[in-house]
Scaffold this motif. Structure first.
Motif, short mmCIF file in Angstrom:
data_model
loop_
_atom_site.label_atom_id
_atom_site.label_comp_id
_atom_site.label_asym_id
_atom_site.label_seq_id
_atom_site.Cartn_x
_atom_site.Cartn_y
_atom_site.Cartn_z
N GLU A 845 1.13 -1.29 0.36
CA GLU A 845 -0.12 -0.20 -0.18
C GLU A 845 0.47 1.39 0.37
O GLU A 845 0.39 2.08 -0.82
CB GLU A 845 -0.80 -0.33 1.05
CG GLU A 845 -2.19 0.91 1.32
CD GLU A 845 -2.69 1.19 -0.11
OE1 GLU A 845 -3.33 2.24 0.00
OE2 GLU A 845 -3.09 0.12 -0.60
N ARG A 848 2.10 1.94 -3.50
CA ARG A 848 2.09 2.07 -4.52
C ARG A 848 1.49 3.47 -4.24
O ARG A 848 0.79 4.56 -5.11
CB ARG A 848 0.04 1.61 -4.42
CG ARG A 848 -0.77 1.84 -4.94
CD ARG A 848 -2.22 0.86 -4.98
NE ARG A 848 -2.46 0.82 -3.94
CZ ARG A 848 -3.60 2.64 -3.41
NH1 ARG A 848 -4.48 3.11 -4.54
NH2 ARG A 848 -3.57 2.60 -2.24
N GLN A 849 0.85 4.22 -2.96
CA GLN A 849 1.12 5.67 -2.80
C GLN A 849 2.41 6.53 -3.51
O GLN A 849 1.67 7.17 -3.74
CB GLN A 849 0.30 5.67 -1.88
CG GLN A 849 -0.39 5.43 -0.81
CD GLN A 849 -0.74 5.67 0.91
OE1 GLN A 849 0.12 5.76 1.69
NE2 GLN A 849 -1.76 5.13 1.56
N ARG A 850 3.48 5.71 -3.11
CA ARG A 850 4.70 6.44 -3.48
C ARG A 850 4.58 6.54 -4.86
O ARG A 850 4.59 7.70 -5.75
CB ARG A 850 5.89 5.49 -3.36
CG ARG A 850 5.84 6.27 -1.83
CD ARG A 850 7.90 6.09 -1.45
NE ARG A 850 7.77 4.37 -2.15
CZ ARG A 850 7.71 3.38 -0.92
NH1 ARG A 850 7.44 3.53 0.66
NH2 ARG A 850 7.76 2.26 -1.75
N GLU A 852 2.16 6.51 -7.10
CA GLU A 852 0.69 7.61 -7.37
C GLU A 852 1.49 9.46 -7.57
O GLU A 852 0.82 10.79 -7.43
CB GLU A 852 -0.51 7.44 -6.43
CG GLU A 852 -1.31 5.67 -7.30
CD GLU A 852 -2.50 6.05 -6.49
OE1 GLU A 852 -2.88 6.59 -5.43
OE2 GLU A 852 -3.08 5.35 -6.36
#
Length: 907
Positions: A845, A848-850, A852
């Motif tokens: 998770e 994935r945030q990095r 984005e």
């Protein structure tokens, strides 16, 4: 063929109009002349309708409600019959009043009675605003109001016509007499009282007054009535109201009372003078000795009847008159008084202390030579009238001589003005009056048509006769040398007055003549009561109401007439009871006397042709036969239900009361529903007879508690037989349908009913624990739900170990399986795997945030620099299964392992 002379009784027609009375030709039937059918005929029709209705209502299922409505209908019919009889009695009474009014002049007629009643009611209403409870009297005002309320009581003295309620009138403020406004306007215009001694030529602007025809109260020309107002002057053209005084507005009068007291009239708008003031004030008596008392303002002056005791004008005596108003009377006492000169003494009234004797004074004057020539006087005689400076008779020469010498005449001309005031005396100074004027002057005559030289003291009159009309306007003056002020006419008028019987005896005048001053005496029929009316008004005036009784002999079989007052025309019909023996029974006739009844005879003979006259109608006084006997007698109906009071003439026709028979039938449960009839073969007055109704109703006795089946037997006496029908019901468990005899079910107790309703099978209900009830079919809840002996398996918390226990032990909490070491190690291993999976998920998770965030920053930097676009490089992104395959595969693997472990444990 109809009878040509058919008698028709006028009695009971109410106030029907006679052919000669007012309103007879309108063609509209009078409300009192409606023909009314007899009560017996209405009762028979009602009975027939009621009998038909009862036959229809017998088939109605609600038998009790039908009976109740039937009794209410009978009650309403009886009330209607009584109302009808009362109305018929009122019609007969109205007919008697009408016959008495049309028989003679009508002084006892209903119209006059109604008029008197209406007048009294209006007068009472008018008095209520004045305060009747206070005891005040209206005095003359009540007489004026009563005369105004009476028809034909007020007569206009100018036209000698009756003043009606709708006529515009004017009232004199002096005598309060009413006149028609057109009549009084014509009176003023014609100038019957506008004559004057002064001529129009000498005084052209002089206003000529006019006078009231009755009291000669003086009015100015500006006061000539031009508008029709009520008595108090508030409303113009007041509308006629039958509940008010004619020509009145109905409001409070509010005129200033006379004598002036500061209050206004509290009576409603009224004719005549205002009554005395009814207000209350505190006033003392005339002599002011008694304390103030509450009195009516109109009668505020009162006397205490004690002696006045005020000092009289003589200053010696006191007033002995009882308490009085105004100044005290002169002193009635006498005393010895001397005259003014003191020579004589006489006994004279004390109220007149100064008096003169008839002797001349005779005292010597101051000159000493002459005596006083004055009659008895007091005080000094004064100086001698001949002393001092004196003049000759003409006044031109002065002399200073003693009073003893006489003054001589001088030689001058007299020169005093003569009586003509135009010339002077030409004689020498002389004693005595100057003579007449002898100068010649040219004078005109009085009429101004001739002139001539004559002596100044003479009056010149020509021989020319005056051709002007006198004040009467009918005759010439004919006076020689008239100065225009013609003398009033002295010829007698001689015109026929308004009464058409006498001639005017006044001097010739303008306009209409005075009303006839004579009066005519109008008497009643017997001549004992008299009233005086103006001449000419006797044609419209009613004779006075006589208080004596009529003395005419009776025209029926009674020895005397009903007492009634004196009247004109024929007497009213006899109102005494007939009292004759009836032909059909032994009773006496209770009706009013019918020996002399005005009866209308109509000729119904058909006309042969149009040349024949119309059928004639005449009224004759006939003796009518006695009506059927109406004496009440008791009669019992056919079914012996009730005893009613009916007329004697109807007693022979005994009929049904239209109630139901009501006798008890053979079944003992129902009663005969036939209309009241004659019962045959009955043992007593309560049991049904042979001709009564036969009971065909089913049994209606009440069933035992719980039994809903009707009795199959017809209506019978005694108890019903036991019910043999089956009752359908379900068992306690609601699975099996049972059939039980109704008699057995209704007579069973609660325990027996539980047994009968049980199907004797195993109960299919489940216990709270989930196992089936082991008891036989039973009502209510299953017994002993906590004592279930079924075996159940119990596992540990991790569900690896298991054991068998009884259901009641599990419910009581005694069945437990604890985990061992193997269970704990397996649990720890599973916890570690779960922690690792959670850690892996969190790392993924964050990655994935990095990604984005970096993608967003690249896009933002590319917009700011506005560089040319580079060709888009497509990146290979993983699919959903490729991205989350680990998260999907791990739970599947764990579930597979757990199932395998459970399979191993269960073995």
């Amino acid at each position: 063929m109809m009878d040509s002379n058919r008698p028709v009784n006028l009695q009971g027609r109410g106030r029907g109009k006679q052919p000669g009375s007012r309103g007879a030709s309108t063609g509209k039937p009078s409300g009192a002349g409606i023909l009314v059918s007899s009560p017996s005929g209405n009762r028979s029709d009602n009975n027939n309708r009621l009998q038909t209705g009862n036959q229809e209502k017998q088939r109605h299922p609600n038998y009790s409600s039908v009976l109740q409505r039937n009794s209410q209908q009978l009650q309403l019919q009886e009330e209607a019959s009584s109302k009808f009889q009362n109305a018929a009695a009122k019609h007969k009474e109205s007919a008697q009043r009408h016959l008495s009014s049309t028989a003679g002049y009508g002084y006892e007629s209903s119209s006059e009675e109604d008029e008197t009643e209406d007048a009294n009611s209006v007068l009472d209403k008018l008095k209520s605003s004045f305060g009747r409870e206070s005891g005040c009297e209206l005095g003359r005002t009540e007489e004026y109001i009563s005369n105004t309320l009476k028809n034909k009581a007020n007569v206009c003295l100018i036209c000698i016509e009756t003043i009606k309620r709708v006529d515009p009138v004017w009232c004199c403020v002096g005598c309060y007499t009413m006149f028609h406004i057109p009549c009084i306007q014509k009176w003023v215009k014609d100038g019957v009282y506008q004559q004057t001694v002064l001529s129009d030529e000498l005084f052209p602007k002089r206003e000529q007054p006019w006078f009231c025809p009755k009291c000669r109260n003086e009015y100015q020309q500006s006061e000539c009535p031009k508008r029709y107002t009520c008595f108090c002057g508030k409303i113009e053209d007041p509308e006629p109201d039958p509940w008010l005084v004619p020509h009145s507005c109905g409001q409070v009068c509010k005129r200033r009372l006379k004598p002036e007291c500061g209050h206004t009239c509290l009576l409603l708008c009224h004719p005549g003078p205002c009554p005395s003031c009814p207000q209350t004030v505190r006033v003392s008596c005339h002599c002011r000795k008694q304390p103030p008392q509450i009195r009516r303002c109109g009668a505020s002056e009162w006397s205490c009847h004690d002696p006045c005791a005020k000092t009289l004008a003589c200053g010696k005596h006191f007033c002995s008159v009882p308490c009085h108003s105004g100044d005290c009377p002169p002193c009635p006492a006498t005393c010895v008084q001397s005259c003014l000169c003191g020579r004589h003494v006489a006994d004279r009234p004390c109220a007149d202390p100064e008096w003169r004797c008839d002797e001349i004074c005779g005292n010597a004057l101051s000159c000493g030579h002459h005596q006083c020539q004055k009659v008895c006087h007091k005080g000094d005689c004064g100086l001698c009238p001949k002393s001092g400076s004196q003049t000759c008779p003409c006044g031109k020469t002065k002399f200073d001589l003693p009073c003893t010498e006489e003054v001589q005449t001088c030689l001058e001309t007299c020169g005093k003005p003569l009586d003509c005031s135009s010339h002077f005396c030409t004689q020498r100074c002389h004693v005595g009056p100057c003579g007449t004027c002898r100068e010649l002057v040219r004078k005109k005559c009085k009429c101004g048509k001739r002139d001539k030289e004559v002596h100044c003291f003479k009056e010149f009159l020509c021989e020319t006769k005056c051709t002007k009309m006198k004040d009467c306007g009918n005759h010439q003056c004919k006076k020689k040398c008239c100065d225009g002020n013609c003398p009033p006419c002295t010829v007698t008028c001689g015109k026929t007055l308004g009464c058409h019987q006498h001639k005017c005896m006044s001097t010739c005048h303008r306009g209409p003549c005075y009303p006839c001053p004579l009066t005519i005496t109008v008497t009643c029929n017997c001549g004992n009561t008299k009233v005086s009316v103006p001449c000419g008004a006797e044609k419209f005036s009613r004779p006075p109401r006589c208080s004596l009784l009529c003395k005419k002999p009776p025209d029926c079989h009674h020895p005397t007439r009903d007492p009634h007052h004196c009247h004109f025309g024929s007497c009213p019909s006899c109102k005494q009871t007939c009292g004759k023996q009836l032909m059909t029974c032994a009773h006496l006739c209770p009706s009013k006397c019918h020996d002399a009844i005005p009866t209308k005879i109509e000729s119904n003979q058909p006309r042969v042709g149009p040349w024949e006259g119309r059928p004639t109608t005449r009224v004759e006084v006939l003796a009518l036969p006695c009506p059927p006997c109406e004496v009440p007698v008791n009669v019992t109906c056919l079914g012996q239900h009730e005893t009613i009071c009916v007329r004697c003439c109807d007693a022979a026709h005994v009929s049904s009361c239209h109630r139901q028979c009501g006798r008890l039938l053979a079944c003992g449960n129902h009663r005969c529903r036939h209309v009241c009839h004659t019962v045959e073969g009955a043992p007593d007055a309560k049991i049904a007879g042979d001709n009564c109704e036969r009971c065909e109703e089913p049994c209606s006795r009440p069933r035992p508690d719980g039994c809903s089946h009707p009795c199959l037997q017809p209506c019978h006496m005694g108890d019903c037989s036991p019910c043999v029908q089956m009752v359908r019901m379900r068992c306690h468990c609601q699975l099996v349908v049972l059939y039980v005899e109704c008699e057995r079910w209704t007579h069973a107790d609660d325990r027996e009913r539980e047994r009968l309703q049980s199907c004797q099978s195993k109960c299919p209900k489940q216990l709270p624990c989930g196992h089936q009830c082991k008891a036989i079919c039973h009502p209510g809840l299953c017994p002993n739900p906590k004592r279930c002996v079924e075996k159940v398996k119990v596992r540990c918390l991790c569900r690896r170990k298991k054991g068998e226990f009884l259901c009641n032990e599990l419910q009581s909490g005694l069945a437990k399986v604890e985990c061992d070491d193997v269970c704990r190690s397996t649990k720890e291993k599973l916890d570690k795997e779960m922690a690792e999976r959670e850690k892996t998920r969190l790392e993924e998770e964050a990655r994935r945030q990095r990604e984005e965030l970096e993608d967003f920053e690249r896009k933002v930097k590319g917009i700011k620099k506005k560089k040319q676009r580079r060709p888009r490089v497509e990146e290979d992104r993983p699919t959903f299964l490729q991205k989350y395959q680990i998260y999907i595969a791990l739970p599947i693997f764990v579930g597979f392992v757990a199932a395998f472990v459970y399979w191993l444990i269960s073995k």
